[in-house]
Write a protein that holds these residues in place. Structure first.
Motif, PDB file in Angstrom:
ATOM      1  N   HIS A  14       0.516  -1.137  -0.466  1.00 44.79           N
ATOM      2  CA  HIS A  14      -0.090   0.211   0.135  1.00 44.79           C
ATOM      3  C   HIS A  14       0.663   1.457  -0.218  1.00 44.79           C
ATOM      4  O   HIS A  14       0.216   2.137  -0.520  1.00 44.79           O
ATOM      5  CB  HIS A  14      -0.879  -0.198   0.927  1.00 44.79           C
ATOM      6  CG  HIS A  14      -2.374  -1.130   1.588  1.00 44.79           C
ATOM      7  ND1 HIS A  14      -2.930  -0.664   0.128  1.00 44.79           N
ATOM      8  CD2 HIS A  14      -2.281  -1.576   1.883  1.00 44.79           C
ATOM      9  CE1 HIS A  14      -4.416  -1.167   0.066  1.00 44.79           C
ATOM     10  NE2 HIS A  14      -3.957  -2.304   1.538  1.00 44.79           N
ATOM     11  N   GLU A  15       1.981   1.213   0.499  1.00 42.72           N
ATOM     12  CA  GLU A  15       2.920   2.388   0.959  1.00 42.72           C
ATOM     13  C   GLU A  15       3.458   3.006  -0.476  1.00 42.72           C
ATOM     14  O   GLU A  15       3.721   1.901  -1.907  1.00 42.72           O
ATOM     15  CB  GLU A  15       3.625   1.598   1.295  1.00 42.72           C
ATOM     16  CG  GLU A  15       3.550   1.604   2.978  1.00 42.72           C
ATOM     17  CD  GLU A  15       2.979   3.037   3.591  1.00 42.72           C
ATOM     18  OE1 GLU A  15       4.067   3.943   3.434  1.00 42.72           O
ATOM     19  OE2 GLU A  15       2.242   2.186   4.615  1.00 42.72           O
ATOM     20  N   PRO A  16       3.894   4.570  -1.167  1.00 36.01           N
ATOM     21  CA  PRO A  16       4.266   4.622  -2.257  1.00 36.01           C
ATOM     22  C   PRO A  16       5.366   4.054  -2.044  1.00 36.01           C
ATOM     23  O   PRO A  16       6.049   3.779  -1.814  1.00 36.01           O
ATOM     24  CB  PRO A  16       4.238   6.552  -1.863  1.00 36.01           C
ATOM     25  CG  PRO A  16       3.438   6.567  -1.199  1.00 36.01           C
ATOM     26  CD  PRO A  16       3.387   5.588  -0.272  1.00 36.01           C
ATOM     27  N   HIS A  17       5.833   3.956  -3.290  1.00 31.46           N
ATOM     28  CA  HIS A  17       6.673   2.941  -3.908  1.00 31.46           C
ATOM     29  C   HIS A  17       6.936   2.906  -5.567  1.00 31.46           C
ATOM     30  O   HIS A  17       5.700   3.081  -5.959  1.00 31.46           O
ATOM     31  CB  HIS A  17       7.206   1.167  -4.047  1.00 31.46           C
ATOM     32  CG  HIS A  17       5.904   0.466  -3.440  1.00 31.46           C
ATOM     33  ND1 HIS A  17       4.993   0.723  -3.137  1.00 31.46           N
ATOM     34  CD2 HIS A  17       5.647  -0.377  -4.393  1.00 31.46           C
ATOM     35  CE1 HIS A  17       4.727  -0.209  -3.774  1.00 31.46           C
ATOM     36  NE2 HIS A  17       4.828  -0.703  -4.863  1.00 31.46           N
ATOM     37  N   ASP A  18       8.148   2.431  -5.980  1.00 29.66           N
ATOM     38  CA  ASP A  18       8.601   2.687  -7.422  1.00 29.66           C
ATOM     39  C   ASP A  18       7.653   1.052  -7.681  1.00 29.66           C
ATOM     40  O   ASP A  18       8.233  -0.376  -6.914  1.00 29.66           O
ATOM     41  CB  ASP A  18       9.184   2.709  -7.255  1.00 29.66           C
ATOM     42  CG  ASP A  18      10.784   3.918  -7.988  1.00 29.66           C
ATOM     43  OD1 ASP A  18       9.654   4.704  -8.286  1.00 29.66           O
ATOM     44  OD2 ASP A  18      11.548   3.590  -7.447  1.00 29.66           O
ATOM     45  N   PRO A  19       6.984   0.663  -8.673  1.00 26.66           N
ATOM     46  CA  PRO A  19       6.532  -0.481  -8.589  1.00 26.66           C
ATOM     47  C   PRO A  19       7.965  -2.215  -8.843  1.00 26.66           C
ATOM     48  O   PRO A  19       8.353  -0.965 -10.083  1.00 26.66           O
ATOM     49  CB  PRO A  19       5.170  -0.311  -9.552  1.00 26.66           C
ATOM     50  CG  PRO A  19       5.013   0.499 -10.002  1.00 26.66           C
ATOM     51  CD  PRO A  19       6.122   1.557  -9.192  1.00 26.66           C
ATOM     52  N   ALA A  20       7.474  -2.789  -8.958  1.00 26.62           N
ATOM     53  CA  ALA A  20       8.093  -4.091  -8.906  1.00 26.62           C
ATOM     54  C   ALA A  20       8.011  -4.631 -10.614  1.00 26.62           C
ATOM     55  O   ALA A  20       6.942  -4.301 -11.054  1.00 26.62           O
ATOM     56  CB  ALA A  20       8.116  -5.492  -8.251  1.00 26.62           C
ATOM     57  N   PRO A  21       8.865  -5.197 -10.990  1.00 27.72           N
ATOM     58  CA  PRO A  21       8.310  -5.421 -11.927  1.00 27.72           C
ATOM     59  C   PRO A  21       7.461  -5.727 -12.291  1.00 27.72           C
ATOM     60  O   PRO A  21       6.484  -7.254 -11.560  1.00 27.72           O
ATOM     61  CB  PRO A  21       9.308  -6.202 -12.591  1.00 27.72           C
ATOM     62  CG  PRO A  21      10.654  -6.106 -11.837  1.00 27.72           C
ATOM     63  CD  PRO A  21      10.024  -5.405 -10.646  1.00 27.72           C
ATOM     64  N   GLY A  22       6.005  -5.580 -13.117  1.00 29.03           N
ATOM     65  CA  GLY A  22       4.671  -6.911 -13.142  1.00 29.03           C
ATOM     66  C   GLY A  22       3.949  -6.267 -12.537  1.00 29.03           C
ATOM     67  O   GLY A  22       2.696  -6.233 -12.508  1.00 29.03           O
ATOM     68  N   GLU A  23       4.063  -4.859 -11.567  1.00 24.03           N
ATOM     69  CA  GLU A  23       3.281  -5.019 -10.133  1.00 24.03           C
ATOM     70  C   GLU A  23       2.259  -4.107 -10.833  1.00 24.03           C
ATOM     71  O   GLU A  23       0.687  -3.507 -10.281  1.00 24.03           O
ATOM     72  CB  GLU A  23       3.809  -4.211  -9.768  1.00 24.03           C
ATOM     73  CG  GLU A  23       3.027  -3.494  -7.555  1.00 24.03           C
ATOM     74  CD  GLU A  23       3.743  -3.259  -7.175  1.00 24.03           C
ATOM     75  OE1 GLU A  23       3.337  -2.523  -6.380  1.00 24.03           O
ATOM     76  OE2 GLU A  23       5.135  -3.519  -6.921  1.00 24.03           O
ATOM     77  N   ARG A  24       2.751  -2.899 -11.510  1.00 27.40           N
ATOM     78  CA  ARG A  24       1.798  -1.989 -12.671  1.00 27.40           C
ATOM     79  C   ARG A  24       0.524  -3.100 -13.744  1.00 27.40           C
ATOM     80  O   ARG A  24      -0.931  -2.741 -13.994  1.00 27.40           O
ATOM     81  CB  ARG A  24       2.179  -1.560 -13.926  1.00 27.40           C
ATOM     82  CG  ARG A  24       3.143  -0.027 -12.905  1.00 27.40           C
ATOM     83  CD  ARG A  24       3.252   1.097 -13.879  1.00 27.40           C
ATOM     84  NE  ARG A  24       4.156   2.227 -13.665  1.00 27.40           N
ATOM     85  CZ  ARG A  24       5.092   2.204 -14.257  1.00 27.40           C
ATOM     86  NH1 ARG A  24       5.016   2.892 -15.576  1.00 27.40           N
ATOM     87  NH2 ARG A  24       5.633   3.562 -13.035  1.00 27.40           N
ATOM     88  N   ALA A  25       0.787  -4.139 -14.027  1.00 29.50           N
ATOM     89  CA  ALA A  25       0.350  -5.187 -15.118  1.00 29.50           C
ATOM     90  C   ALA A  25      -1.230  -5.992 -13.692  1.00 29.50           C
ATOM     91  O   ALA A  25      -2.270  -5.970 -14.283  1.00 29.50           O
ATOM     92  CB  ALA A  25       0.841  -6.012 -15.794  1.00 29.50           C
TER      93      ALA A  25
END
Length: 99
Positions: A14-25
Protein backbone atom coordinates in the motif's frame (compact mmCIF):
# COMPACT_ATOMS: atom_id res chain seq x y z
CA UNK A 1 -6.74 -23.35 2.06
CA UNK A 2 -3.54 -21.53 1.17
CA UNK A 3 -2.07 -19.34 3.91
CA UNK A 4 -2.56 -15.61 3.80
CA UNK A 5 0.43 -13.43 2.95
CA UNK A 6 1.90 -11.69 5.97
CA UNK A 7 -0.11 -8.54 6.80
CA UNK A 8 3.09 -6.47 6.89
CA UNK A 9 3.86 -7.49 3.29
CA UNK A 10 0.38 -6.45 2.14
CA UNK A 11 0.66 -3.16 4.07
CA UNK A 12 4.01 -2.49 2.40
CA UNK A 13 2.31 -2.89 -0.98
CA UNK A 14 0.00 0.00 0.00
CA UNK A 15 2.92 2.35 0.65
CA UNK A 16 4.18 4.65 -2.11
CA UNK A 17 7.04 2.95 -3.93
CA UNK A 18 8.48 2.24 -7.35
CA UNK A 19 6.49 -0.73 -8.59
CA UNK A 20 8.28 -4.03 -8.96
CA UNK A 21 8.33 -5.54 -12.45
CA UNK A 22 4.83 -6.65 -13.31
CA UNK A 23 3.18 -4.79 -10.41
CA UNK A 24 1.54 -2.22 -12.69
CA UNK A 25 0.13 -5.02 -14.81
CA UNK A 26 -1.23 -6.74 -11.69
CA UNK A 27 -2.93 -3.54 -10.54
CA UNK A 28 -4.32 -2.93 -14.02
CA UNK A 29 -5.76 -6.48 -14.12
CA UNK A 30 -7.43 -6.03 -10.72
CA UNK A 31 -8.83 -2.65 -11.77
CA UNK A 32 -10.18 -4.11 -15.02
CA UNK A 33 -11.79 -6.98 -13.11
CA UNK A 34 -13.27 -4.55 -10.56
CA UNK A 35 -14.73 -2.21 -13.18
CA UNK A 36 -18.50 -2.14 -12.77
CA UNK A 37 -18.44 -3.88 -9.37
CA UNK A 38 -20.33 -2.55 -6.41
CA UNK A 39 -18.98 -2.62 -2.85
CA UNK A 40 -20.34 -6.06 -1.91
CA UNK A 41 -18.86 -7.58 -5.09
CA UNK A 42 -15.45 -6.06 -4.34
CA UNK A 43 -15.67 -7.47 -0.80
CA UNK A 44 -16.35 -10.90 -2.26
CA UNK A 45 -13.44 -10.55 -4.70
CA UNK A 46 -11.10 -9.49 -1.88
CA UNK A 47 -12.21 -12.44 0.23
CA UNK A 48 -11.62 -14.82 -2.70
CA UNK A 49 -8.17 -13.35 -3.37
CA UNK A 50 -7.23 -13.87 0.28
CA UNK A 51 -8.47 -17.45 0.22
CA UNK A 52 -6.49 -18.13 -2.96
CA UNK A 53 -3.33 -16.73 -1.37
CA UNK A 54 -3.01 -14.01 -4.00
CA UNK A 55 0.12 -11.89 -4.27
CA UNK A 56 0.47 -8.92 -1.91
CA UNK A 57 0.03 -6.42 -4.76
CA UNK A 58 -3.26 -8.09 -5.73
CA UNK A 59 -4.53 -8.02 -2.15
CA UNK A 60 -3.43 -4.43 -1.62
CA UNK A 61 -5.26 -3.28 -4.75
CA UNK A 62 -8.46 -5.19 -3.87
CA UNK A 63 -8.31 -3.73 -0.34
CA UNK A 64 -7.87 -0.22 -1.73
CA UNK A 65 -10.74 -0.63 -4.21
CA UNK A 66 -13.02 -2.13 -1.56
CA UNK A 67 -12.25 0.80 0.76
CA UNK A 68 -12.84 3.28 -2.07
CA UNK A 69 -16.26 1.76 -2.75
CA UNK A 70 -17.35 2.10 0.88
CA UNK A 71 -17.76 5.83 0.26
CA UNK A 72 -18.12 5.99 -3.52
CA UNK A 73 -21.76 4.94 -3.75
CA UNK A 74 -21.62 3.52 -7.25
CA UNK A 75 -19.89 0.94 -9.37
CA UNK A 76 -16.11 1.00 -9.60
CA UNK A 77 -14.58 2.89 -12.50
CA UNK A 78 -10.84 3.65 -12.73
CA UNK A 79 -11.61 6.98 -14.40
CA UNK A 80 -13.58 8.00 -11.28
CA UNK A 81 -10.95 6.71 -8.82
CA UNK A 82 -8.89 9.65 -7.49
CA UNK A 83 -5.99 7.37 -6.53
CA UNK A 84 -5.73 5.95 -10.05
CA UNK A 85 -6.02 9.38 -11.62
CA UNK A 86 -3.28 10.65 -9.31
CA UNK A 87 -1.03 7.77 -10.34
CA UNK A 88 -1.63 8.47 -14.01
CA UNK A 89 -0.85 12.17 -13.55
CA UNK A 90 2.33 11.37 -11.62
CA UNK A 91 3.48 8.89 -14.29
CA UNK A 92 2.82 11.44 -17.00
CA UNK A 93 4.83 14.09 -15.17
CA UNK A 94 7.62 11.62 -14.43
CA UNK A 95 7.78 10.51 -18.06
CA UNK A 96 7.80 14.12 -19.28
CA UNK A 97 10.70 14.97 -16.96
CA UNK A 98 12.68 11.95 -18.19
CA UNK A 99 12.22 12.95 -21.85
Amino acid sequence: MIGYPDDAVVEAAHEPHDPAPGERAVRDRVRAEATGMRHHQAEDALRAAREEGAAPAVLAEWERIEEHLTTHGGPYAPEADPYVQGQLAARSTHDALRA
